[in-house]
Design a protein around this motif. Sequence first.
Motif, short mmCIF file in Angstrom:
data_model
loop_
_atom_site.label_atom_id
_atom_site.label_comp_id
_atom_site.label_asym_id
_atom_site.label_seq_id
_atom_site.Cartn_x
_atom_site.Cartn_y
_atom_site.Cartn_z
N UNK A 19 17.94 -2.45 -16.75
CA UNK A 19 18.97 -2.95 -15.65
C UNK A 19 20.41 -3.28 -16.20
N UNK A 20 21.40 -2.29 -15.49
CA UNK A 20 22.80 -2.68 -15.60
C UNK A 20 23.52 -3.08 -14.33
N UNK A 21 23.66 -4.60 -14.34
CA UNK A 21 24.38 -4.63 -13.22
C UNK A 21 23.35 -4.89 -11.85
N UNK A 22 23.82 -3.97 -10.84
CA UNK A 22 22.70 -3.89 -9.60
C UNK A 22 22.10 -2.50 -9.81
N UNK A 45 22.26 -7.63 -8.53
CA UNK A 45 21.33 -7.79 -9.69
C UNK A 45 20.07 -8.14 -9.59
N UNK A 46 19.64 -9.16 -8.78
CA UNK A 46 18.45 -9.61 -8.65
C UNK A 46 17.60 -8.80 -8.25
N UNK A 47 17.89 -7.92 -7.26
CA UNK A 47 17.10 -6.89 -6.68
C UNK A 47 16.65 -5.91 -7.84
N UNK A 48 17.71 -5.35 -8.55
CA UNK A 48 17.59 -4.49 -9.53
C UNK A 48 16.47 -5.18 -10.44
N UNK A 49 16.65 -6.03 -10.73
CA UNK A 49 15.67 -6.92 -11.87
C UNK A 49 14.30 -6.97 -11.41
N UNK A 50 14.04 -7.40 -10.01
CA UNK A 50 12.89 -7.30 -9.41
C UNK A 50 12.02 -5.94 -9.62
N UNK A 51 12.80 -5.06 -9.07
CA UNK A 51 12.32 -3.67 -9.38
C UNK A 51 11.96 -3.27 -10.74
N UNK A 52 12.76 -3.55 -11.78
CA UNK A 52 12.49 -3.30 -12.93
C UNK A 52 11.15 -4.04 -13.44
#
Length: 287
Positions: A19-22, A45-52
């Motif tokens: 994850x890089x930022x969002x 960024x939280x949304x990207x982290x959840x997907x990760x």
Amino acid sequence: MRRFEFVEGTSAKFWMAEVQGSTFIVVFGRLGTDGQRKEKEFDNEAGAQREYERKVAEKLREGYQEVSTDAAPAPKGAKGAAAATPKLVLPPRVRGGNPAAEQVTAATEALTALDARVGGRSWKVSLQARGARRALRALGGVDPASHSALGAVFTSLMGKVVAPRGEPRLPLWVALELLSELDAAAFVRTLEQWKRAPAGTPAQAAIGLLSRQAEVLGEPELALRLGSLLGARPRASGDGWEKRWSALRPHVEGHLVSGGSSLPALLRSLEAGGDARLAERLSRLSG
């Protein structure tokens, strides 16, 4: 980037994510290749982290194993991919060992019988070739040149692949099946023998192709295995052929990438010389 790999049966692939930022970023593909890079933007960024985290858990359920943790950006280009991809180990082709004198004698006699049969009925040649192949297999991957009588009859037999038109000729696919039971050094030496043959022999296009791929690969074992696929018997075109290529492909691609090349580059350097069957098999390699 965290890296995960899945190697099972004919599958050999990798998946990397960070994850890089969002932005959620993945790189995936066959082992030994650059792979494909995809990026997905999220509102935060939280949304990207959840997907990760969701995708990592999904890959682990699918059987992927984490092999490294690397905070660096995804590698790009052939050399980057080579640096990130562990070297695959080819499964053994022959069992290895020290054959007994009687086994060498049996193999010599089997090759002599086949040599005498060349030019006869095709089914009889095929039957004799199967016996010769079994006898060679029992030797555990020797180089025939290390046994004088065996080496002499083997050289004579390989010479009949490039016999002039009108003379008894050994089918190339039979020769490759015999070579597949021997040390790869025999393949290299036989290619040189075939290349010295006068122009115009029926197998010239195929031998040119085999020589070229061996030259580009620069690795006798891989060249023998790939050459055996390209020159396989005419009827070898179904799932068995595809499975053999699927198993070999990651090793060929990994070797090429480590040298700064690629499978497409190899295939572009090969010509079928007007042989429709060779052209069809080259097309399959790129599929």
